[in-house]
Design a protein around this motif. Structure first.
Motif, short mmCIF file in Angstrom:
data_model
loop_
_atom_site.label_atom_id
_atom_site.label_comp_id
_atom_site.label_asym_id
_atom_site.label_seq_id
_atom_site.Cartn_x
_atom_site.Cartn_y
_atom_site.Cartn_z
N ALA A 151 0.76 -1.31 -0.02
CA ALA A 151 -0.29 0.01 0.25
C ALA A 151 0.85 1.07 -0.01
CB ALA A 151 -0.98 0.05 1.33
N MET A 152 1.95 1.22 0.79
CA MET A 152 2.76 2.45 0.80
C MET A 152 3.42 2.56 -0.41
SD MET A 152 2.91 3.63 4.09
CE MET A 152 2.59 3.39 5.77
N ARG A 153 3.74 1.83 -1.09
CA ARG A 153 4.34 1.68 -2.67
C ARG A 153 3.35 2.30 -3.32
NH1 ARG A 153 6.42 3.07 -6.55
NH2 ARG A 153 7.83 2.01 -7.81
N ALA A 154 1.98 2.02 -3.33
CA ALA A 154 0.97 2.53 -4.46
C ALA A 154 0.76 4.04 -4.05
CB ALA A 154 -0.26 1.62 -4.06
N LEU A 155 1.05 4.40 -2.72
CA LEU A 155 0.50 5.57 -2.41
C LEU A 155 1.70 6.58 -2.43
CD1 LEU A 155 -1.65 4.57 0.91
CD2 LEU A 155 -2.58 5.64 -1.26
N GLY A 208 23.49 12.48 12.82
CA GLY A 208 22.61 13.57 13.23
C GLY A 208 21.95 14.23 11.91
N SER A 209 22.10 14.00 10.54
CA SER A 209 21.57 14.52 9.64
C SER A 209 20.29 13.62 9.26
CB SER A 209 22.58 14.41 8.35
OG SER A 209 23.02 13.24 8.14
N THR A 210 19.67 14.31 8.47
CA THR A 210 18.18 13.75 8.36
C THR A 210 18.01 13.52 6.81
OG1 THR A 210 17.03 15.79 8.45
CG2 THR A 210 17.06 14.47 10.48
N ARG A 211 17.13 12.64 6.17
CA ARG A 211 16.91 12.76 4.82
C ARG A 211 15.79 11.89 4.62
NH1 ARG A 211 19.83 7.71 1.42
NH2 ARG A 211 20.02 6.46 3.00
N GLU A 212 15.25 12.00 3.56
CA GLU A 212 13.92 11.58 3.14
C GLU A 212 14.04 10.41 1.89
OE1 GLU A 212 10.22 14.34 3.16
OE2 GLU A 212 10.65 13.81 0.95
N ILE A 213 13.48 9.45 1.91
CA ILE A 213 13.80 8.45 0.81
C ILE A 213 12.62 7.97 0.17
CG2 ILE A 213 14.74 6.31 0.41
CD1 ILE A 213 16.33 6.51 3.16
N ALA A 214 12.10 8.16 -1.01
CA ALA A 214 10.79 7.75 -1.71
C ALA A 214 10.93 6.09 -1.65
CB ALA A 214 10.99 8.25 -3.29
N ILE A 215 9.68 5.49 -1.42
CA ILE A 215 9.80 4.06 -1.20
C ILE A 215 10.34 3.38 -2.35
CG2 ILE A 215 7.20 3.95 -1.57
CD1 ILE A 215 7.32 1.97 0.54
N ALA A 216 9.94 4.09 -3.59
CA ALA A 216 10.22 3.51 -4.91
C ALA A 216 11.84 3.33 -4.85
CB ALA A 216 10.07 4.28 -6.05
N GLN A 217 12.64 4.09 -4.05
CA GLN A 217 13.93 3.92 -4.00
C GLN A 217 14.65 3.01 -2.59
OE1 GLN A 217 13.36 7.13 -5.53
NE2 GLN A 217 13.59 5.93 -7.30
N TRP A 226 5.95 -4.59 -5.39
CA TRP A 226 6.34 -4.33 -6.93
C TRP A 226 5.33 -3.45 -7.64
CZ3 TRP A 226 10.56 -5.81 -9.12
CH2 TRP A 226 10.98 -5.79 -10.58
N ARG A 227 5.91 -2.24 -8.29
CA ARG A 227 5.11 -1.50 -9.06
C ARG A 227 5.69 -1.06 -10.29
NH1 ARG A 227 3.08 4.51 -7.01
NH2 ARG A 227 1.82 4.97 -9.24
N VAL A 228 5.17 -0.92 -11.30
CA VAL A 228 5.72 -0.44 -12.47
C VAL A 228 4.75 0.65 -13.13
CG1 VAL A 228 6.54 -1.05 -14.98
CG2 VAL A 228 6.69 -2.82 -13.28
N GLU A 229 5.14 1.85 -12.97
CA GLU A 229 4.27 3.10 -13.15
C GLU A 229 3.97 2.93 -14.54
OE1 GLU A 229 6.61 3.11 -11.08
OE2 GLU A 229 6.23 4.49 -9.39
N ALA A 230 5.05 2.58 -15.61
CA ALA A 230 4.67 2.58 -17.13
C ALA A 230 3.45 1.62 -17.43
CB ALA A 230 5.88 2.24 -17.83
#
Lengths: 214, 315
Positions: free
Chosen positions: B168-172, B183-192, B266-270
Motif C-alpha cells: 500500500a505504501m508503494r502504491a501511495l 545527526g543529519s536527516t533525509r527523506e527516501i521515496a519508497i520506490a528507492q 512491486w510497481r511499474v508506473e509505465a
C-alpha cells in the motif's frame, strides 16, 4: 517426611527461586539498563525492569534475553500463561499489556518498562471468575486446556478492540461500527490456535459474552 | 538466543549515533520479527537499542494535506486511525490483511517496512542462504520455492518481501524519513528504499549503518476506489501468495502494486495505462518475470486477481 508432600509444581518453583536469587546476586552494581556496557564476552548481560502485573508492582533484574512470557512463568510463577510455539504463531502466550492483547513470547521483559500487564490470573479468580472465564466453562470451550488462557485473554482484548470500533480484514466497511458476527469472530481470533479443535465451543463462549455486553 | 547488552534510547539522533558506532547493534521496537529471528540465531545482535521510549508514535497532518506517520505507530493503531480509514483505505486494508491482532498490536510502521523474508531456507540455518550467510548459496533455487519471487530476484536469491503494508505504501508513493548517525536527516521515496538483491541479497534497503527511520509520510489523499486483495493458502493469518493493491480514479487513472511476488513491493508506473484491462496492465507489470516450475502459477494468478479487483473498483 515433608518431602513426600512436595508437589512437582513446588519443586519447580523452588528451583526457579534459586535461579532468580543467583540472577539477583549478579545484578548487584547493575542499577539500570544503561549501567550495562556493550561487552559480548561478558555474559549474561542483565537489566532491571519495573512493571505492574495484575495490579502488583514488580521489579525484576533479568538476563536481557528473558521474554515477557518467561519472566511471567519462570520468575513470577504465573504459570497460567502458556508457552506453545514460542514464535508468535499459536497465541497460547497471549496476555494483555496496557489494554492490548500481545504475544508475550515475542516481547523481551526489559522492553515492558512501566507497562501494566494482565494475565489470566489477573482476570478473575476461581471464586470470582471473569465473565469470559465463566463462559468458557459453561460452553466447554476447550479439550486439553493448553490454549485456553491465551484464548480467554485474546477474547477479552478482542472485545475491547471491537468496542473501540477497530475494523478487521472482513469488515465490509472501514468506517461503520463493526459488529461481531461469526466471520468477524473467526478473523479477529485467528491468532489463537486450538489443536484439539474446540473452536465451535470457543466461538459460542465468546459470542455469549459479547451478546451479554451489547 | 545469543547474549546481548541492552539500552533504552531517549533521543532518535543519539540512538542513531550509538547504532552507527556499534556494528553489532540493532534497534528493537515491536520485536515481533527480530526477536523471532534472534531465538533462531538468524539474527544475533550484540547490543539492542530499544526505541520504544522515543516519541515517534504520532499520526499528524502535514502542511500539504498529507499524513506523517511516526515510526513507532503500531500496525493496529494505523489501520484503525480515522483519517487513514477515510482517506487512505488501501493502507488500512493492507495492514488488516497482515499477521494476527496480537502481532499488529505490537508491530510498528518502520519495523513492518524492515521485516525480513519468510523464505523457509532463510529460516533454516542448516540450509544454504545467501541472504543469511553471504556466499553460502541458495537452497531455494532447487528446493521448495512455490511461494518465492517471480520478479526482481537474482540468481543469488529469490526471496520475497513479506509485507502487506509496504504494498500500500508503494502504491501511495510514501516517503521514509530517517536520522543518521551524524545527526543529519533525509527523506527516501519508497520506490528507492529497497535494494534489488543482485549479488548482495543480505543488503535489503538503502539505509546506512545506524540510520533510524523516524516517520513515513503520505502525500495528500488520492481518492478513487482503493482495494487490497490478498490471495493466501488460508483465510486469515498467512502470508500472501499474491496480493494486489489498486487505486482506481473515476477518470480511469489507475495505480497497481503487488505483494508476494518480489523482494520488494512491486510497481511499474509505465504499466498503469488509464482504462487498460488487467491483461494489458499485467503484461507490462510482469515483464521480465522469471519463474520456477513451482511458482509459475503466480503470473496468471496476478492477472486474474487484478481482473477481479479492477472489475470491483470500476463497478
Amino acid at each position: 517426611m515433608t518431602d513426600v508432600k512436595m508437589s512437582r509444581r513446588s519443586v519447580l518453583i523452588g528451583g526457579a527461586v534459586s535461579a532468580a536469587s543467583v540472577a539477583a546476586t549478579r545484578a548487584i552494581g547493575a542499577h539500570a539498563a544503561e549501567a550495562v556496557t556493550p561487552s559480548p564476552a561478558e555474559a549474561p548481560a542483565i537489566s532491571t525492569v519495573r512493571f505492574d502485573v495484575n495490579g502488583r508492582a514488580v521489579t525484576l533484574t533479568l538476563d536481557n534475553r528473558t521474554t515477557l512470557l518467561d519472566a511471567l512463568r519462570e520468575h513470577l510463577h504465573l504459570t497460567g500463561t502458556k508457552k506453545g510455539c514460542d514464535h508468535g504463531q499459536c497465541g497460547a502466550c497471549t496476555v494483555i499489556a496496557d489494554g492490548r492483547r500481545i504475544n508475550s513470547c515475542l516481547s523481551l521483559a526489559v522492553m515492558n518498562e512501566g507497562a501494566k500487564i494482565t494475565t489470566i490470573e489477573g482476570l478473575g479468580t476461581p471464586e470470582n471468575l471473569h465473565p469470559m472465564q465463566a463462559a468458557f466453562v459453561r460452553h466447554d470451550g476447550y479439550q486439553c486446556g493448553y490454549c485456553t488462557s491465551g484464548q480467554i485473554c485474546s477474547a477479552v482484548g478482542m472485545l475491547a478492540e471491537l468496542r473501540a470500533g477497530m475494523p478487521s480484514h472482513v469488515s465490509a466497511s472501514l468506517t461503520d461500527t463493526p459488529k461481531l458476527d461469526a466471520g468477524e469472530l473467526r478473523e479477529r481470533m485467528s491468532g489463537n490456535l486450538c489443536r484439539c479443535g474446540a473452536y465451535s465451543n470457543i466461538a459460542d463462549a465468546i459470542t455469549d459474552v459479547a451478546g451479554s455486553r451489547a | 538466543m545469543k547474549s546481548f547488552t541492552y539500552e533504552r534510547a531517549a533521543d532518535p539522533a543519539a540512538a542513531a549515533a550509538q547504532a552507527a558506532r556499534n556494528p553489532g547493534a540493532r534497534f528493537i521496537a515491536g520485536g515481533t520479527n527480530l526477536l523471532d529471528l534472534m531465538k533462531l540465531q538468524i539474527e544475533a545482535p550484540v547490543h539492542l537499542i530499544d526505541v520504544n521510549g522515543l516519541t515517534l508514535d504520532d499520526v499528524a497532518a502535514t502542511n500539504d494535506g498529507g499524513l506523517r506517520i511516526g515510526a513507532l505507530v503500531r500496525n493496529a493503531d494505523l489501520a484503525a486511525h480515522p483519517q487513514v480509514r477515510r482517506d487512505y483505505p488501501l493502507l488500512s486494508r493492507a495492514l488488516l490483511a497482515g499477521a494476527s491482532a496480537q502481532l499488529r498490536n505490537r508491530a510498528t510502521t518502520a519495523g513492518n517496512l524492515l521485516q525480513r523474508t519468510r523464505c523457509p531456507y532463510f529460516y533454516d540455518p542448516q540450509q544454504a542462504c545467501n541472504k543469511r550467510l553471504p556466499g553460502s548459496g541458495c537452497a531455494a533455487m532447487g528446493g521448495f520455492n512455490r511461494n518465492l519471487a517471480v520478479l526482481g530476484a537474482s540468481d543469488k536469491c529469490i526471496a520475497t518481501h513479506p509485507s502487506d503494508m509496504a504494498v500500500a505504501m508503494r502504491a501511495l508513493d510514501a516517503r521514509i524519513e530517517t536520522v543518521r548517525g551524524d545527526g543529519s536527516t533525509r527523506e527516501i521515496a519508497i520506490a528507492q528504499f529497497y535494494r534489488a538483491p543482485g549479488d548482495t541479497p543480505h543488503l535489503e534497503t538503502v539505509l546506512g549503518r545506524g540510520e533510524l527511520i523516524t516517520a513515513v509520510v503520505l502525500p495528500p489523499p488520492l481518492g478513487g476506489r482503493q482495494i487490497y486483495h490478498k490471495v493466501r493458502d488460508r483465510a486469515s493469518y498467512a502470508f500472501a501468495i499474491v496480493s494486489v493493491g489498486v487505486v482506481v480514479q473515476p477518470d480511469g487513472h489507475v495505480r497497481v502494486a503487488l505483494g508476494g511476488v518480489a523482494p520488494q513491493p512491486w510497481r511499474v508506473e509505465a504499466a498503469e495505462q488509464p482504462r487498460a484491462d488487467a491483461r494489458r496492465i499485467a503484461s507490462r507489470l510482469l515483464d521480465g518475470a522469471r519463474t520456477t516450475e513451482q511458482n509459475a502459477f503466480k503470473l496468471p494468478l496476478v492477472e486474474r486477481t487484478l481482473a477481479a479487483v479492477l472489475d470491483e473498483a470500476r463497478a
